[in-house]
Design a protein around this motif. Structure first.
Motif, PDB file in Angstrom:
ATOM      1  N   GLY A 499      12.053 -49.450  14.448  1.00  0.00           N
ATOM      2  CA  GLY A 499      12.225 -49.711  13.024  1.00  0.00           C
ATOM      3  C   GLY A 499      13.581 -49.246  12.527  1.00  0.00           C
ATOM      4  N   TYR A 500      13.588 -48.524  11.439  1.00  0.00           N
ATOM      5  CA  TYR A 500      14.838 -48.078  10.830  1.00  0.00           C
ATOM      6  C   TYR A 500      15.550 -47.008  11.645  1.00  0.00           C
ATOM      7  N   ASN A 501      14.901 -46.446  12.659  1.00  0.00           N
ATOM      8  CA  ASN A 501      15.540 -45.460  13.533  1.00  0.00           C
ATOM      9  C   ASN A 501      16.142 -46.091  14.788  1.00  0.00           C
ATOM     10  N   THR A 502      16.090 -47.417  14.890  1.00  0.00           N
ATOM     11  CA  THR A 502      16.646 -48.102  16.064  1.00  0.00           C
ATOM     12  C   THR A 502      18.168 -48.084  16.008  1.00  0.00           C
ATOM     13  N   LEU A 503      18.788 -47.779  17.148  1.00  0.00           N
ATOM     14  CA  LEU A 503      20.253 -47.782  17.233  1.00  0.00           C
ATOM     15  C   LEU A 503      20.764 -49.220  17.313  1.00  0.00           C
ATOM     16  N   VAL A 504      21.882 -49.487  16.618  1.00  0.00           N
ATOM     17  CA  VAL A 504      22.420 -50.846  16.578  1.00  0.00           C
ATOM     18  C   VAL A 504      23.441 -51.095  17.690  1.00  0.00           C
ATOM     19  N   GLY A 505      23.847 -50.041  18.413  1.00  0.00           N
ATOM     20  CA  GLY A 505      24.827 -50.203  19.483  1.00  0.00           C
ATOM     21  C   GLY A 505      26.249 -50.089  18.974  1.00  0.00           C
ATOM     22  N   ASP A 506      27.192 -50.099  19.904  1.00  0.00           N
ATOM     23  CA  ASP A 506      28.608 -49.976  19.560  1.00  0.00           C
ATOM     24  C   ASP A 506      29.039 -51.161  18.706  1.00  0.00           C
TER      25      ASP A 506
END
Length: 611
Positions: A499-506
């Motif tokens: 959810g909102y704690n997912t990392l979006v990556g570089d």
């Protein structure tokens, strides 16, 4: 050397008490070292029968020199120990005394080294922090002239070189003067003739080292510049990996990179060979010094012209040899410091960079826009010698209006909107915010009223929550979720792993371009800016993503003053005013229908997009 002193004054002074502690323990270590040798020589002379004289105790307050009292009483106590315990046990006592003295000396040395650790690490931390603060505060024009890889190299490689060369030499610079001064004082006290001879020939030996050191800074600077080039190539490779593979240019990039690393290796060989000469050259010159003093001292003793006897001369030579190591350390510092000075010079290019975008001394308070923003007769160029990018721009944006900027690439659209948050300052004209020049406001206050959504949605390698809440203090999950819903981002965020704690990556590499753009819009919605700048926010999206992003933008633009840059004219048909820029000038302005009726630049742009 001026830069070296400036670095010490700026970054070492806050740790002055650590330096004072290191000075104290180094002095204590030197005194204990001299005392152990000084006390050992006469006791061994008496113990092994070299001195046959009988000594009696002299009161400590006797009216003779303290030196004679100390030496006499040491001889006296040694005689008493020999008479009471025998020579063998006395020798053991002397050995235990030497062990205790050495323990105190080495403990003092460790304490002095321990004092230097917080100083060294603190200086390097403070330099890194200063560079980062300076980088963040510099205007965007600085980064258009500098390569990112070069800046990274200065933060990493050059600061590391400062740590190895400069702060590594600090301990030598703190410790060695004390040791040399202490040992030279003892040498003068023992024999001024020999010491004067030593001081005369020592500069001649030190001068021979200088010829090796002279080119070290220049060679080190060349090596560090080449290292920056390597880092810049690496940064370009990582950023352009897709293009490299698409054009099968792997071999070309590898050859280019290896050419740079080979050149860097050749430069480092020269630097390191010259630096490696420090120890053998100083070792050789130290031996020459010892031999010359030994020859001169022996000549004086043989000719009965010396005021010292043979045992004292041996003691003199022991102390003189103790001076050699601090002198070697000085020679090592003489090599290290010029090597580090090259890195200081490169770091100072960032630390001393001028920032022309400054707050005035008494800035005015700023309030939300009440009437209008006016670009009054604006002329702008990136440098004094460069061409004008914008010329005589007259533009007024009323509160609540949407004004669109269109034109071919390079017309000056992005430059114009970058002037409003003061990423650059104009050379001529002024930008008025409710009739007040924006340079009269605090930069931070001015930018707090402005929200940006750019073509390249810049995200950080962090969670969805932190990217949306970026720059907004104490944002709650409910507020972030509401902003995401308005931006059409809530559904795909909730469908992700955490959810909102997912990392979006570089740079948001784990999500699509349309999703990145909607996160960027959600960030702007949460900030709730009074003024909105849209810089081609939908130009790089597919039709479905564009529809979702356009819906989010329309919600964001409601009741806000908006300046929008657009390539797709369909997205700005409903703008209150459209300005057409051509070669830095506004050549047409009006609504969509009015501009079509003019049958000019805008009509041609519109017709090309209809094909």
């Amino acid at each position: 050397m001026k830069d070296f002193i400036q670095i010490l004054r700026t970054y070492a002074w806050p740790y002055k008490w650590f330096m004072a502690g290191a000075l104290f323990f180094n002095l204590l270590s030197a005194v204990l070292n001299v005392f152990s040798f000084m006390s050992l020589m006469p006791m061994l002379n008496l113990l092994f029968g070299i001195d046959k004289q009988t000594y009696s105790f002299i009161p400590w307050n006797a009216e003779i020199s303290m030196k004679d009292i100390v030496i006499n009483n040491l001889y006296y106590y040694t005689q008493v120990l020999v008479q009471e315990n025998g020579a063998s046990l006395t020798l053991l006592y002397i050995g235990l005394f030497l062990v205790a003295s050495t323990f105190l000396k080495t403990s003092s040395y460790f304490a002095s080294a321990g004092m230097m650790v917080p100083l060294r690490t603190g200086i390097i931390r403070d330099i890194r922090n200063s560079i980062y603060r300076k980088i963040v505060s510099l205007p965007l024009s600085f980064f258009s002239e500098e390569r990112k890889g070069d800046i990274i190299a200065r933060m990493s490689g050059d600061v590391q070189e400062i740590e190895n060369s400069i702060t590594g030499s600090l301990e030598m610079l703190v410790k060695n003067p004390i040791l040399i001064l202490c040992y030279l004082s003892v040498l003068f006290y023992t024999s001024w003739q020999l010491t004067l001879f030593t001081i005369i020939i020592m500069p001649l030996l030190v001068w021979s080292l200088s010829s090796i050191v002279r080119k070290l800074k220049q060679q080190s600077l060349m090596a560090q510049n080449k290292w920056s080039e390597i880092m810049a190539q690496l940064e370009e490779t990582l950023g352009g990996m897709r293009i490299i593979k698409a054009f099968t240019a792997e071999s070309k990039m590898i050859d280019r990179f290896e050419e740079s690393t080979n050149e860097n290796r050749r430069m480092l060989i020269k630097v390191n060979l010259r630096q490696s000469m420090a120890h053998p050259v100083s070792e050789f010159l130290g031996t020459v010094l010892i031999v010359l003093v030994l020859w001169y001292g022996g000549t004086l003793i043989f000719s009965n012209k010396s005021t010292i006897d043979a045992p004292t001369f041996i003691f003199y030579m022991v102390i003189l040899y103790s001076v050699i190591q601090p002198l070697k350390d000085f020679s090592k510092a003489a090599y290290n410091i010029p090597k580090g000075m090259a890195s200081i010079e490169r770091v100072n290019k960032i630390l001393k960079a001028q920032n022309p975008i400054k707050n005035i001394k008494a800035p005015l308070p700023i309030h939300p826009l009440k009437k209008e923003i006016e670009f009054r007769n604006i002329t702008f160029r990136y440098s004094e010698e460069g061409p004008n990018i914008l010329e005589h721009i007259q533009l007024t944006v009323k509160k609540g209006q949407t004004v669109a900027l269109v034109g071919q690439s390079g017309a000056g659209k992005s430059t114009l909107v970058d002037l409003l948050p003061r990423y650059h300052d104009v050379q001529e004209g002024e930008i008025l915010f409710d009739g007040i020049d924006i340079r009269n406001f605090k930069i931070r206050d001015l930018r707090s009223l402005i929200g940006n959504v750019n073509q390249d949605a810049i995200l950080f390698n962090d969670s969805f929550f932190n990217n949306i809440a970026f720059g907004v203090k104490d944002a709650t999950l409910e507020q972030v979720m509401e902003a995401a819903k308005i931006a059409n981002a809530h559904d795909f965020i909730m469908a992700s792993e955490q959810g909102y704690n997912t990392l979006v990556g570089d740079r948001g590499c784990r999500i699509s371009g349309g999703q990145r753009q909607r996160i960027s819009i959600a960030r702007a919605i949460l900030k709730d800016p009074d003024i909105l700048i849209l810089d081609e926010a939908t130009s790089a999206l597919d039709t479905e993503s564009e529809r979702l992003v356009q819906e989010a933008l329309e919600r964001l633009m409601k009741s806000r003053t908006t300046i929008a840059i657009a390539h797709r004219l369909s997205t700005i048909k409903n703008a209150d005013e459209i300005c057409v820029l051509h070669e830095g000038r506004i050549v047409e302005r009006g609504t969509h229908d009015q501009l079509l009726a003019l049958n000019g630049y805008y009509k041609r742009l519109n017709d090309m997009q209809q094909l």
